[in-house]
Design an enzyme around this catalytic site. Structure first.
Site, PDB file in Angstrom:
ATOM      1  N   GLU A 116      29.470  73.086  45.210  1.00 30.99           N
ATOM      2  CA  GLU A 116      29.115  72.091  46.216  1.00 30.99           C
ATOM      3  C   GLU A 116      30.360  71.493  46.880  1.00 30.99           C
ATOM      4  OE1 GLU A 116      27.952  72.305  43.158  1.00 30.99           O
ATOM      5  OE2 GLU A 116      25.806  71.838  43.059  1.00 30.99           O
ATOM      6  N   LYS A 150      33.289  72.829  47.331  1.00 26.26           N
ATOM      7  CA  LYS A 150      33.880  73.800  48.260  1.00 26.26           C
ATOM      8  C   LYS A 150      33.190  73.713  49.626  1.00 26.26           C
ATOM      9  CE  LYS A 150      33.868  78.789  49.110  1.00 26.26           C
ATOM     10  NZ  LYS A 150      35.301  79.094  49.249  1.00 26.26           N
ATOM     11  N   LYS A 206      51.551  77.940  40.497  1.00 23.85           N
ATOM     12  CA  LYS A 206      50.610  77.997  39.383  1.00 23.85           C
ATOM     13  C   LYS A 206      50.793  76.865  38.381  1.00 23.85           C
ATOM     14  CE  LYS A 206      50.721  81.848  37.260  1.00 23.85           C
ATOM     15  NZ  LYS A 206      49.472  82.092  36.505  1.00 23.85           N
ATOM     16  N   ILE A 220      50.139  98.430  52.558  1.00 28.33           N
ATOM     17  CA  ILE A 220      49.936  98.133  51.137  1.00 28.33           C
ATOM     18  C   ILE A 220      48.561  98.574  50.657  1.00 28.33           C
ATOM     19  CG2 ILE A 220      50.063  96.278  49.407  1.00 28.33           C
ATOM     20  CD1 ILE A 220      52.729  97.011  50.841  1.00 28.33           C
ATOM     21  N   GLY A 221      47.692  98.914  51.570  1.00 32.56           N
ATOM     22  CA  GLY A 221      46.427  99.490  51.115  1.00 32.56           C
ATOM     23  C   GLY A 221      45.227  99.080  51.931  1.00 32.56           C
ATOM     24  N   GLU A 243      40.545 100.837  51.936  1.00 33.31           N
ATOM     25  CA  GLU A 243      39.841 100.026  50.938  1.00 33.31           C
ATOM     26  C   GLU A 243      38.583  99.331  51.468  1.00 33.31           C
ATOM     27  OE1 GLU A 243      42.560  97.558  48.607  1.00 33.31           O
ATOM     28  OE2 GLU A 243      44.129  99.067  48.756  1.00 33.31           O
ATOM     29  N   GLU A 268      56.830  91.412  48.349  1.00 30.73           N
ATOM     30  CA  GLU A 268      56.748  90.403  49.407  1.00 30.73           C
ATOM     31  C   GLU A 268      58.143  89.811  49.620  1.00 30.73           C
ATOM     32  OE1 GLU A 268      53.681  87.453  48.817  1.00 30.73           O
ATOM     33  OE2 GLU A 268      54.999  85.907  49.608  1.00 30.73           O
ATOM     34  N   HIS A 295      49.997  86.689  55.668  1.00 28.77           N
ATOM     35  CA  HIS A 295      49.174  85.485  55.538  1.00 28.77           C
ATOM     36  C   HIS A 295      49.095  84.708  56.834  1.00 28.77           C
ATOM     37  CE1 HIS A 295      50.549  86.372  51.389  1.00 28.77           C
ATOM     38  NE2 HIS A 295      49.268  86.197  51.168  1.00 28.77           N
TER      39      HIS A 295
HETATM   40  N1  GLN Z   1      46.096  97.314  47.702  1.00 24.48           N
HETATM   41  C1  GLN Z   1      45.740  95.944  47.768  1.00 24.48           C
HETATM   42  C2  GLN Z   1      45.492  95.553  49.207  1.00 24.48           C
HETATM   43  O1  GLN Z   1      46.136  96.034  50.059  1.00 24.48           O
HETATM   44  C3  GLN Z   1      46.808  95.063  47.200  1.00 24.48           C
HETATM   45  C4  GLN Z   1      46.433  93.619  47.249  1.00 24.48           C
HETATM   46  C5  GLN Z   1      47.320  92.736  46.447  1.00 24.48           C
HETATM   47  O2  GLN Z   1      48.329  93.138  45.949  1.00 24.48           O
HETATM   48  N2  GLN Z   1      46.959  91.480  46.306  1.00 24.48           N
HETATM   49  O3  GLN Z   1      44.665  94.739  49.494  1.00 24.48           O
HETATM   50 ZN    ZN Z   2      50.124  91.978  47.634  1.00 26.71          ZN
END
Ligand code: GLN
Ligand code: ZN
Length: 762
Positions: A17, A19, A120, A439-440, A492, A673, A702
């Site tokens: 709620e 959120k 974290k 990265i995918g 993906e 990164e 991001h």
């Molecule tokens: N292969 C994933 C992607 O590209 C890697 C994501 C990640 O490392 N958080 O979404």
């Molecule tokens: Zn990543």
């Protein structure tokens, strides 16, 4: 008589709620008054849910983050947020999120301002807003939030115990941006804490809980003395203080905690059972000892009989001085198991979420007060559930145990060292200098998400869903060819989440419907439940990757999540060491790697986004963790031939202290990164002489900003000053699933153009 209390309750709500209320407010769909009403309603509901405990926490509720709340209470905001003339609630969200909310004209809401940094909370997956310190700064008390919540709880007839973050933990959680000594601020900080304690006492708080989880970590020199100094001041105030430690044993800090001049201390007796006796021996005879006997970090039923076995003698010895609680705040577990209608009854009988954990607490207290006979039926039911779990063939699969027993280090050993593999791979892959890749993931468009939810709802057939995903993959491959990328991915599209997707297809995993846990602000995660021995009944990604490779002449990367990340982002079993669970994951996923290789994929990427997150609280234990984590990665990756190139990806930018372990993973290529650190983080790779290939991220995914070609070239040149150019790859910081194609296309165009420019200048 043993007292019970709670250290903190999940604030997000059983149905998230909070959120939804937050997001409605941020998007301008609701007012501040509506948000505050919803928040008060949740607090009321949560206190009612805790009615059986003798003391309920107050001030553990937060609209965003308890550390940020503490910063406001201490009148301590980064300079760039001071002097904001709008409503305080909006300034609060500006610190949290980097801008005012909602986005209305008027009180300076337009101007961008960088959010507080987020990191974290100890070794959990909760993220807090980092306090920013500078030399000579001042603090001033704003007790309004705490007083309001205290008054609400009292009006509802609750025995309320305000919860604060302790001054040393607060200082340690923050950063001195000017490099000044944080402990220099202790004295002005203590003045505000002292005033706060008096204020709370004046408003009827008899006990105040002060969280000092820092005491479960190795203290830097000077900090132990600072603890003595601080509590010499705070221990004399009118409120009675309970200093709470959690997440691990106290070890060398045990005598320090025992000697603090406060009225009570809390020990995490789940993680530090063997410290109960020594703490008891060291504690002056007038102190309350609160024992955290229910695990606040996992979702398993407590063994109540076994707990009573050791607790009863302690209770006899302590009498009134014994308090019972969960080990830590229940912030880290979902709210209510009763909502879970899709988990089978057997599995459910093994679990406890926050409300069930409070029931367990009440039961233990009752058994201590009235004797076990008073709760005989409940204890028998608990024992039966646990016996069922221990004996269940769903948990124990002899074939997995046998396979694990056969594992030895040779399985993690590639046939040749990297230099030789690199030559073999270069001959096979024929890539240019500065090869480009991603990265995918590619954008998870509304159509993709809709197709998946319709499939899950049974509105479209598996075959139709399959077709839709294959079309998405084809589209993604085509787009990458048009962009001119060198190493392609399938994108993906078929994956909801990088852990859940694999968990869903492994035996030994289950999924809750409402098992949400706050990650930060309004963001929640729903960790899968890893309850049994892990096996892979059939290939998971092979068909998708084979399809993708069939569509192009260029090398395709198969894309997998690694065992350490699977482990760290799940609720995992408590009946065997994490290292063993991780090895089971690695062994199962090793089969997937080998199947991808057989299917002709020349490159396989194993994502270990959460490797760093698993680092233990105490540095002395890092080596042990990294040893088995690296061994698990190698077990998964090590079976392939030299000609198969293994990539790994990690999405963070702190490597200097774990580089030997990163190197020991021996991935042929690591993508990381780096764009926000200006490539400075590659310094560590240079001084370590990291031997394998690296793809330092050249733009921050991001942000919606599109990088310029020149920026990318500059970054890569900086990288080439640190890592030989022939070992560099060019790629974004992370996956692109949260972005739009309209952002991704121009960004990657520029990235490819930058790589071409670099090649031409070689
Ligand atoms: N292969 C994933 C992607 O590209 C890697 C994501 C990640 O490392 N958080 O979404
Ligand atoms: Zn990543």
């Amino acid at each position: 008589m043993t007292r019970t209390h709670n250290l903190g309750f999940p604030r997000i709500g059983a149905r998230r709620e909070l959120k939804f209320a937050l997001e409605a407010y941020w998007q301008g769909r609701s007012s501040a008054a509506e948000l505050n009403t919803q928040a008060a309603l949740l607090r009321e509901r949560h206190w009612a849910a805790q009615a059986a405990v003798d003391l309920v926490p107050v001030g553990d509720f937060s609209l965003y983050d308890q550390v940020l709340d503490m910063s406001f209470t201490l009148g301590h905001l980064p300079q760039r947020f001071q002097g904001f003339d709008g409503p305080e609630l909006d300034n609060y969200f500006r610190v949290a999120r980097g801008r005012s909310a909602p986005q209305v004209a008027g009180h300076g809401a337009c101007c961008g301002v960088a959010a507080g940094e987020m990191t974290k909370w100890f070794d959990s997956n909760y993220h807090y807003i980092v306090p920013e310190f500078r030399a000579g700064q001042t603090f001033h008390l704003d007790a309004s939030r705490l007083l309001q919540q205290l008054a609400e709880a009292q009006a509802q007839g609750r025995h309320a115990k305000p919860v604060l973050i302790g001054p040393l933990t607060y200082l340690a959680l923050g950063k001195a941006k000017d490099g000044s000594e944080r402990l220099d601020l202790l004295s002005p900080l203590l003045a505000v804490y002292a005033e706060l304690l008096d204020t709370l006492a004046a408003h009827g708080a008899r006990w105040v809980q002060i969280d000092e989880p820092l005491l479960a970590t190795e203290l830097d020199p000077g900090w132990a003395q600072a603890y003595r100094d601080a509590y010499a001041v705070l221990g004399t105030r009118r409120a009675q203080l309970l200093v709470a430690t959690y997440f691990g044993p106290l070890r060398e800090n045990l005598p320090l905690l025992a000697e603090l001049p406060v009225q009570g201390v809390h020990l995490d007796a789940v993680n530090a059972r063997d410290e109960v006796a020594p703490l008891l021996a060291a504690l002056p005879g007038d102190r309350v000892l609160s024992l955290g006997v229910i695990n606040g970090r996992n979702i398993w039923l407590t063994d109540l009989n076994a707990t009573l076995d050791w607790l009863e003698p302690v209770a006899r010895q302590l009498g009134e001085r014994l308090w019972l609680a969960p080990s830590c705040s229940l912030l880290h577990v979902p709210v209510d198991l009763a909502q879970e209608q899709q988990l089978d009854a057997e599995l459910r009988s093994w679990l406890a979420f926050a409300l069930q954990k409070l029931d367990e607490l009440a039961l233990l207290a009752r058994a201590l007060r009235e004797g076990r006979a008073a709760v005989q039926a409940e204890l028998a039911a608990n024992a039966a559930a646990l016996a069922g779990r221990r004996a269940s063939p769903r948990v124990h699969n002899p074939a997995v145990a046998q396979a694990l027993a056969r594992v030895d280090a040779r399985l993690g050993q590639r046939p040749s060292p990297h230099a030789q593999r690199a030559a073999t791979q270069a001959a096979r892959l024929q890539l240019p200098a500065f090869p480009t890749t991603t990265i995918g993931s590619f954008p998870q468009t509304a159509e993709i998400r809709q197709a998946r939810s319709r499939f899950k709802a049974g509105e479209v057939t598996a075959a139709a869903y399959d077709d839709a995903m294959r079309r998405e993959i084809a589209h993604c491959v085509k787009a990458q060819e048009t962009l001119g990328l060198d190493v392609l991915v399938h994108g993906e599209a078929e994956r909801n989440d990088m852990v859940e997707y694999f968990g869903e297809q492994l035996v030994g995993y289950a999924f809750s419907q409402f098992g949400w846990v706050q990650s930060y602000g309004s963001r929640c995660v729903k960790p899968p439940l890893l309850f049994g021995d892990i096996s892979r009944p059939r290939p998971i990604t092979v068909a998708w990757s084979r399809h993708a490779q069939s569509l192009t002449e260029r090398p395709m990367k198969g894309m997998l999540t690694g065992p350490v990340t699977m482990l760290n982002w799940s609720f995992v079993r408590d009946d065997q060491p994490r290292a063993i669970t991780c090895r089971q994951l690695a062994l199962a996923l090793r089969e997937e790697v080998l199947d991808l290789e057989r299917a002709g994929l020349p490159i396989i990427q194993i994502d270990e986004a959460a490797l760093r997150e698993g680092l233990p609280l105490r540095r002395a234990q890092w080596g042990d963790y990294l040893d088995w984590a690296v061994a698990c990665f190698r077990l998964m990756a090590g079976g392939v031939a030299d000609a198969t190139q293994i990539h790994t990806h990690m999405c963070y930018s702190e490597f200097s202290d774990i580089l030997p372990a990163i190197a020991a993973m021996d991935a042929d290529v690591i993508t990381i990164e780096t764009s926000r650190s200006d490539m400075a983080l590659l310094d560590a790779f240079r001084s370590f002489r990291y031997p394998n290939q690296i793809g330092p991220g050249v733009y921050d995914i991001h942000s919606p900003n599109i990088p310029s070609q020149a920026d990318i070239v500059t970054l890569m040149k900086r990288a080439a000053e640190r890592v030989p150019a022939e070992r560099l790859w060019v790629n974004p910081d992370c996956g692109l699933k949260t972005r739009q194609w309209a952002e991704v296309t121009p960004a990657l165009q520029r990235m490819v153009a930058a790589a071409r420019q670099l090649r031409a200048e070689l």
